[in-house]
Design a protein around this motif. Structure first.
Motif, PDB file in Angstrom:
ATOM      1  N   ASP A 156       0.796  -1.231   0.000  1.00 60.64           N
ATOM      2  CA  ASP A 156       0.000   0.000   0.000  1.00 60.64           C
ATOM      3  C   ASP A 156       0.828   1.281   0.000  1.00 60.64           C
ATOM      4  O   ASP A 156       0.359   2.311  -0.463  1.00 60.64           O
ATOM      5  CB  ASP A 156      -0.947   0.023   1.208  1.00 60.64           C
ATOM      6  N   THR A 157       2.034   1.226   0.554  1.00 59.26           N
ATOM      7  CA  THR A 157       2.829   2.456   0.670  1.00 59.26           C
ATOM      8  C   THR A 157       4.012   2.514  -0.284  1.00 59.26           C
ATOM      9  O   THR A 157       4.601   3.569  -0.468  1.00 59.26           O
ATOM     10  CB  THR A 157       3.386   2.631   2.102  1.00 59.26           C
ATOM     11  N   GLY A 158       4.394   1.361  -0.838  1.00 61.93           N
ATOM     12  CA  GLY A 158       5.570   1.342  -1.705  1.00 61.93           C
ATOM     13  C   GLY A 158       6.853   1.652  -0.958  1.00 61.93           C
ATOM     14  O   GLY A 158       7.790   2.217  -1.519  1.00 61.93           O
ATOM     15  N   ALA A 159       6.900   1.293   0.311  1.00 57.74           N
ATOM     16  CA  ALA A 159       8.076   1.573   1.137  1.00 57.74           C
ATOM     17  C   ALA A 159       9.338   1.028   0.472  1.00 57.74           C
ATOM     18  O   ALA A 159       9.374  -0.116   0.033  1.00 57.74           O
ATOM     19  CB  ALA A 159       7.911   0.954   2.520  1.00 57.74           C
ATOM     20  N   GLU A 160      10.359   1.849   0.420  1.00 60.08           N
ATOM     21  CA  GLU A 160      11.640   1.441  -0.143  1.00 60.08           C
ATOM     22  C   GLU A 160      12.711   1.277   0.918  1.00 60.08           C
ATOM     23  O   GLU A 160      13.735   0.650   0.670  1.00 60.08           O
ATOM     24  CB  GLU A 160      12.097   2.439  -1.197  1.00 60.08           C
ATOM     25  N   THR A 161      12.471   1.866   2.094  1.00 65.96           N
ATOM     26  CA  THR A 161      13.425   1.749   3.192  1.00 65.96           C
ATOM     27  C   THR A 161      12.685   1.310   4.447  1.00 65.96           C
ATOM     28  O   THR A 161      11.523   1.669   4.649  1.00 65.96           O
ATOM     29  CB  THR A 161      14.151   3.086   3.454  1.00 65.96           C
ATOM     30  N   MET A 162      13.377   0.524   5.271  1.00 64.63           N
ATOM     31  CA  MET A 162      12.728  -0.052   6.458  1.00 64.63           C
ATOM     32  C   MET A 162      13.704  -0.080   7.614  1.00 64.63           C
ATOM     33  O   MET A 162      14.902  -0.319   7.430  1.00 64.63           O
ATOM     34  CB  MET A 162      12.262  -1.472   6.135  1.00 64.63           C
ATOM     35  N   SER A 183      13.130  -8.235   8.719  1.00 71.78           N
ATOM     36  CA  SER A 183      14.020  -7.481   7.832  1.00 71.78           C
ATOM     37  C   SER A 183      14.141  -8.176   6.489  1.00 71.78           C
ATOM     38  O   SER A 183      14.088  -7.537   5.429  1.00 71.78           O
ATOM     39  CB  SER A 183      15.408  -7.346   8.464  1.00 71.78           C
ATOM     40  N   ILE A 184      14.323  -9.476   6.527  1.00 75.02           N
ATOM     41  CA  ILE A 184      14.423 -10.267   5.303  1.00 75.02           C
ATOM     42  C   ILE A 184      13.112 -10.169   4.521  1.00 75.02           C
ATOM     43  O   ILE A 184      13.117  -9.934   3.306  1.00 75.02           O
ATOM     44  CB  ILE A 184      14.784 -11.725   5.634  1.00 75.02           C
ATOM     45  N   ALA A 185      11.992 -10.303   5.212  1.00 73.95           N
ATOM     46  CA  ALA A 185      10.681 -10.213   4.558  1.00 73.95           C
ATOM     47  C   ALA A 185      10.494  -8.847   3.917  1.00 73.95           C
ATOM     48  O   ALA A 185      10.042  -8.752   2.767  1.00 73.95           O
ATOM     49  CB  ALA A 185       9.567 -10.498   5.571  1.00 73.95           C
ATOM     50  N   GLY A 186      10.842  -7.785   4.628  1.00 77.33           N
ATOM     51  CA  GLY A 186      10.716  -6.434   4.076  1.00 77.33           C
ATOM     52  C   GLY A 186      11.538  -6.264   2.813  1.00 77.33           C
ATOM     53  O   GLY A 186      11.086  -5.668   1.826  1.00 77.33           O
ATOM     54  N   SER A 187      12.739  -6.806   2.829  1.00 78.18           N
ATOM     55  CA  SER A 187      13.597  -6.733   1.654  1.00 78.18           C
ATOM     56  C   SER A 187      12.983  -7.498   0.478  1.00 78.18           C
ATOM     57  O   SER A 187      12.955  -7.004  -0.656  1.00 78.18           O
ATOM     58  CB  SER A 187      14.980  -7.292   1.986  1.00 78.18           C
ATOM     59  N   LEU A 188      12.468  -8.682   0.751  1.00 77.37           N
ATOM     60  CA  LEU A 188      11.841  -9.474  -0.310  1.00 77.37           C
ATOM     61  C   LEU A 188      10.580  -8.802  -0.861  1.00 77.37           C
ATOM     62  O   LEU A 188      10.198  -9.035  -2.012  1.00 77.37           O
ATOM     63  CB  LEU A 188      11.496 -10.878   0.192  1.00 77.37           C
ATOM     64  N   LEU A 189       9.951  -7.965  -0.050  1.00 77.42           N
ATOM     65  CA  LEU A 189       8.741  -7.253  -0.471  1.00 77.42           C
ATOM     66  C   LEU A 189       9.050  -5.941  -1.187  1.00 77.42           C
ATOM     67  O   LEU A 189       8.129  -5.212  -1.554  1.00 77.42           O
ATOM     68  CB  LEU A 189       7.830  -6.995   0.732  1.00 77.42           C
ATOM     69  N   GLY A 190      10.336  -5.632  -1.351  1.00 77.13           N
ATOM     70  CA  GLY A 190      10.688  -4.456  -2.140  1.00 77.13           C
ATOM     71  C   GLY A 190      11.480  -3.369  -1.450  1.00 77.13           C
ATOM     72  O   GLY A 190      11.877  -2.398  -2.099  1.00 77.13           O
ATOM     73  N   CYS A 191      11.695  -3.479  -0.155  1.00 82.95           N
ATOM     74  CA  CYS A 191      12.515  -2.470   0.516  1.00 82.95           C
ATOM     75  C   CYS A 191      13.967  -2.643   0.073  1.00 82.95           C
ATOM     76  O   CYS A 191      14.553  -3.708   0.252  1.00 82.95           O
ATOM     77  CB  CYS A 191      12.401  -2.595   2.041  1.00 82.95           C
ATOM     78  N   ARG A 192      14.513  -1.603  -0.515  1.00 80.59           N
ATOM     79  CA  ARG A 192      15.873  -1.679  -1.057  1.00 80.59           C
ATOM     80  C   ARG A 192      16.941  -1.509   0.011  1.00 80.59           C
ATOM     81  O   ARG A 192      18.076  -1.923  -0.175  1.00 80.59           O
ATOM     82  CB  ARG A 192      16.074  -0.616  -2.136  1.00 80.59           C
ATOM     83  N   ARG A 193      16.570  -0.862   1.115  1.00 79.76           N
ATOM     84  CA  ARG A 193      17.527  -0.638   2.200  1.00 79.76           C
ATOM     85  C   ARG A 193      16.815  -0.910   3.521  1.00 79.76           C
ATOM     86  O   ARG A 193      15.787  -0.300   3.819  1.00 79.76           O
ATOM     87  CB  ARG A 193      18.044   0.799   2.156  1.00 79.76           C
ATOM     88  N   VAL A 194      17.377  -1.838   4.295  1.00 77.62           N
ATOM     89  CA  VAL A 194      16.786  -2.217   5.578  1.00 77.62           C
ATOM     90  C   VAL A 194      17.881  -2.173   6.642  1.00 77.62           C
ATOM     91  O   VAL A 194      18.984  -2.671   6.427  1.00 77.62           O
ATOM     92  CB  VAL A 194      16.178  -3.647   5.520  1.00 77.62           C
TER      93      VAL A 194
END
Length: 183
Positions: free
Chosen positions: A62-68, A79-90
């Motif tokens: 919903d937000t298109g988050a790129e950083t987490m 963290s791994i899940a966030g990266s796999l979902l599109g966050c380029r920097r975690v």
């Protein structure tokens, strides 16, 4: 109860979590996480972790988050899940040295070293790191400090978990008192 248990295949939402010695499971629209929790919390079976995985899917979509920013990273699963979902920097922050080391090893298992930085430190000391999405599956005292210290308002979206029901009610009230929108 999670300590010392033998990890098994776990499916939750789009995620399939497998131990390093298991065969990764693939499928249409599935995301595979290789995870060895060792003695560290966060293998995906605990309700707070599973709920965070579900919330992450929604937030990233919903937000298109790129950083987490993952506070209280444990094994690094979120963290791994966030990266796999599109966050380029975690940035995965974990206070316990053994957990930080475990999270780093899991990041390597998933070949995400170029996207996920694991840090051994206090959540409050890193809460101001610029990120679109903050995830904290952590104890009440730390969450209360994040809310009352004004550290959540700098993030576009946040996910808070790890609270008892009575603590969650107080946290929601604190968020509202501090001008934060709860959805």
């Amino acid at each position: 109860q999670w300590q010392g248990e033998q990890p098994e295949l776990l499916e939750t939402g789009r995620f399939t979590v497998t131990p390093p010695w298991g065969a990764p499971v693939s499928g249409e629209n599935k995301l595979s996480i290789v995870l060895d929790p060792g003695l560290v919390f966060g293998d995906g079976t605990h309700p707070t972790t599973a709920d965070c995985l579900d919330a992450l899917e929604t937030a990233c979509r919903d937000t298109g988050a790129e950083t987490m920013l993952d506070l209280g990273a444990g094994t690094g699963i979120l963290s791994i899940a966030g990266s796999l979902l599109g966050c380029r920097r975690v940035v995965a922050v974990e206070y316990t040295f053994l957990a930080a080391r475990t999270a780093r090893r899991n990041v390597i298992y998933n070949e995400l070293e170029d996207r996920v930085l694991t840090v051994n430190g206090r959540a409050e000391d890193f809460a101001a790191v610029d990120a679109d999405l903050l995830v904290a599956n952590i104890g009440y005292r730390v969450i209360k400090n994040l809310i009352t210290g004004g550290m959540l308002g700098i993030h576009r979206t946040f996910i808070l978990s790890g609270l008892l029901e009575s603590e969650a009610d107080v946290a929601v009230s604190l968020c509202r008192e501090n001008g934060l929108v709860i959805s």
